[in-house]
Write a protein that holds these residues in place. Structure first.
Motif, PDB file in Angstrom:
ATOM      1  N   GLY A 299       0.415  -1.092   0.320  1.00  0.00           N
ATOM      2  CA  GLY A 299      -0.135   0.256   0.020  1.00  0.00           C
ATOM      3  C   GLY A 299       0.754   1.373   0.354  1.00  0.00           C
ATOM      4  N   LEU A 300       2.796   1.409   0.740  1.00  0.00           N
ATOM      5  CA  LEU A 300       2.809   2.321   0.304  1.00  0.00           C
ATOM      6  C   LEU A 300       3.982   1.779  -1.235  1.00  0.00           C
ATOM      7  CD1 LEU A 300       3.916   4.682   1.982  1.00  0.00           C
ATOM      8  CD2 LEU A 300       5.892   3.255   2.198  1.00  0.00           C
ATOM      9  N   HIS A 301       4.597   1.581  -1.642  1.00  0.00           N
ATOM     10  CA  HIS A 301       4.813   1.266  -2.519  1.00  0.00           C
ATOM     11  C   HIS A 301       5.222   0.859  -3.807  1.00  0.00           C
ATOM     12  CE1 HIS A 301       5.380  -3.265  -3.318  1.00  0.00           C
ATOM     13  NE2 HIS A 301       5.332  -3.524  -1.896  1.00  0.00           N
ATOM     14  N   ARG A 302       3.384   0.494  -3.845  1.00  0.00           N
ATOM     15  CA  ARG A 302       3.078   0.872  -5.158  1.00  0.00           C
ATOM     16  C   ARG A 302       1.903   2.114  -5.773  1.00  0.00           C
ATOM     17  NH1 ARG A 302       2.133  -3.828  -7.391  1.00  0.00           N
ATOM     18  NH2 ARG A 302       2.451  -5.708  -5.607  1.00  0.00           N
ATOM     19  N   VAL A 303       2.539   3.175  -4.614  1.00  0.00           N
ATOM     20  CA  VAL A 303       2.123   4.876  -4.565  1.00  0.00           C
ATOM     21  C   VAL A 303       3.014   5.474  -4.838  1.00  0.00           C
ATOM     22  CG1 VAL A 303      -0.659   3.941  -4.020  1.00  0.00           C
ATOM     23  CG2 VAL A 303       1.063   5.033  -2.452  1.00  0.00           C
ATOM     24  N   LEU A 304       3.799   5.523  -4.116  1.00  0.00           N
ATOM     25  CA  LEU A 304       5.258   6.176  -3.449  1.00  0.00           C
ATOM     26  C   LEU A 304       6.541   5.417  -4.761  1.00  0.00           C
ATOM     27  CD1 LEU A 304       5.351   7.310  -0.023  1.00  0.00           C
ATOM     28  CD2 LEU A 304       3.773   8.396  -2.109  1.00  0.00           C
ATOM     29  N   ASP A 305       6.974   6.292  -5.658  1.00  0.00           N
ATOM     30  CA  ASP A 305       8.029   5.916  -6.193  1.00  0.00           C
ATOM     31  C   ASP A 305       9.125   5.707  -5.315  1.00  0.00           C
ATOM     32  OD1 ASP A 305       9.343   8.117  -6.264  1.00  0.00           O
ATOM     33  OD2 ASP A 305       8.160   8.634  -8.456  1.00  0.00           O
ATOM     34  N   ASP A 306      10.261   5.130  -6.066  1.00  0.00           N
ATOM     35  CA  ASP A 306      11.540   5.092  -5.033  1.00  0.00           C
ATOM     36  C   ASP A 306      12.448   6.542  -5.390  1.00  0.00           C
ATOM     37  OD1 ASP A 306      11.478   2.145  -5.287  1.00  0.00           O
ATOM     38  OD2 ASP A 306      13.074   1.930  -6.537  1.00  0.00           O
ATOM     39  N   ASP A 307      11.896   7.111  -5.783  1.00  0.00           N
ATOM     40  CA  ASP A 307      12.631   8.572  -5.896  1.00  0.00           C
ATOM     41  C   ASP A 307      11.885   9.908  -4.149  1.00  0.00           C
ATOM     42  OD1 ASP A 307      14.197   8.455  -7.989  1.00  0.00           O
ATOM     43  OD2 ASP A 307      13.010   9.451  -8.768  1.00  0.00           O
ATOM     44  N   THR A 308      10.966   9.687  -4.297  1.00  0.00           N
ATOM     45  CA  THR A 308       9.512   9.712  -2.779  1.00  0.00           C
ATOM     46  C   THR A 308      10.123   9.308  -1.776  1.00  0.00           C
ATOM     47  OG1 THR A 308       7.620  10.343  -4.645  1.00  0.00           O
ATOM     48  CG2 THR A 308       7.545  10.498  -2.227  1.00  0.00           C
TER      49      THR A 308
END
Length: 349
Positions: A299-308
């Protein structure tokens, strides 16, 4: 008719093996001489005998060989392909275990003499779309974990709760010299808890991922299965240190899908492995003062990319403020799923 010796040479099976296969009903002789007791074979039986020999070279168990030999050719081919895929998976798992043991044993003479400590924060949130929160997250002195439950009703919440409860009992102490056994026990205990829970349900429809860090004071162990993730921020660079056990990741690994295609693939949410279906991955991590670890559900890593993720982790020093900001950002992106995260900072004691 061929004598057992002639048939053995032609089929590349020993007479002893042929006698065993006769007893097992795998390869019966065409006739047994009533006086001498000699086994006699028809030339047409060579095809089956050679197939048995080839399958034995693959290491296939005799009971499975009998089943394969009794199938029509197309079904037999599919059965051999299925067997070999299992062999490859088991070989890969043994290879990973061998690499892990080499790494573990090579560290025995170089364990840090100055124990470190960990500062942590944890947050879990229902998000803006789901009716319930099936995630569970835990952070203690020795155990840090995220479990993402799935299934109808409360099945997922019960599975993730069972996994976390099983690990919480390990929080009292994790001796550095026994970290390998503790990690194995952690995965086994959590998997057993989930399997027992599902077995008690007449219509089981749930399960959970698990990503956990076990802290010994001088070493860090990672236990992982599913598509929750662990990241390491070191020297302002972010590294994903777990491997997703999903259908799409397997397709990426096989070259059937590109990383760019994963986000829009219809099976992107489909798990390949979850807790209780196989042994979790385990690994030892080198630790340095200043390392920051992030455990999170999808639920976190699918909506926020690695840069964020990297930006937040590198710019907000306080772990509690950082986990809160990550959850807020996920909800600002629509909060499509439950979101859980744990941040752990490695510090000098």
């Amino acid at each position: 008719m061929l004598t057992i010796g002639t048939f053995a040479r032609a089929s590349r099976l020993s007479p002893k093996a042929l006698r065993l296969y006769d007893e097992l009903g795998l390869l019966r002789p065409a006739r047994v001489d009533p006086v001498s007791g000699y086994r006699l074979y028809e030339p047409a039986q060579l095809e089956r005998a050679r197939l048995v020999a080839w399958l034995r070279r693959l290491g296939m168990p005799l009971a499975r060989i009998k089943a394969v030999c009794d199938l029509p050719p197309a079904s037999a081919a599919a059965a051999v392909a299925e067997y070999w895929s299992h062999v490859e998976a088991e070989t890969a798992a043994r290879r990973d275990l061998a690499e892990f043991l080499v790494d573990h044993l090579s560290r025995k003479d170089s364990e840090m003499s100055s124990p470190l400590t960990v500062r942590f924060a944890v947050r879990t949130d229902r998000g803006l779309v789901r009716d319930t929160n099936q995630d569970r997250a835990y952070a203690g002195r020795r155990v840090l974990a995220v479990a993402d439950g799935y299934g109808s009703g409360e099945a997922g919440a019960a599975a993730s709760e069972a996994a976390i409860d099983a690990l919480r009992r390990l929080d009292a102490t994790v001796p550095a010299g026994d970290l390998l056994n503790v990690m194995s026990e952690a995965g086994r205990r959590a998997g057993t808890a989930v399997r027992d829970l599902m077995a008690a349900d007449p219509e089981p429809d749930g399960g959970t991922t698990l990503t956990a860090l076990l802290w010994s004071g001088s070493q860090l162990g990672l236990v992982h299965i599913g598509d929750s993730r662990a990241y390491l921020l070191r020297d302002d660079e972010l590294f994903q240190i777990t491997h997703d056990h999903t259908v799409v990741q397997a397709m990426v690994d096989e070259g059937k899908l590109t990383e760019d295609e994963v986000a829009t693939h219809p099976q992107r949410m489909l798990l390949l492995h979850a807790l209780g279906t196989r042994e979790p991955d385990v690994a030892l991590r080198d630790v340095q003062v200043g390392d920051r670890y992030l455990l999170c559900s999808d639920g976190l890593h699918r909506v926020l990319d690695d840069d964020t993720l990297r930006s937040v982790l590198s710019s907000i020093a306080d772990p509690d403020a950082a986990v809160g900001h990550l959850v807020d950002l996920a909800n600002q992106q629509g909060g499509p799923d439950n979101v859980s995260c744990v941040i752990a900072d490695i510090e000098a004691r």
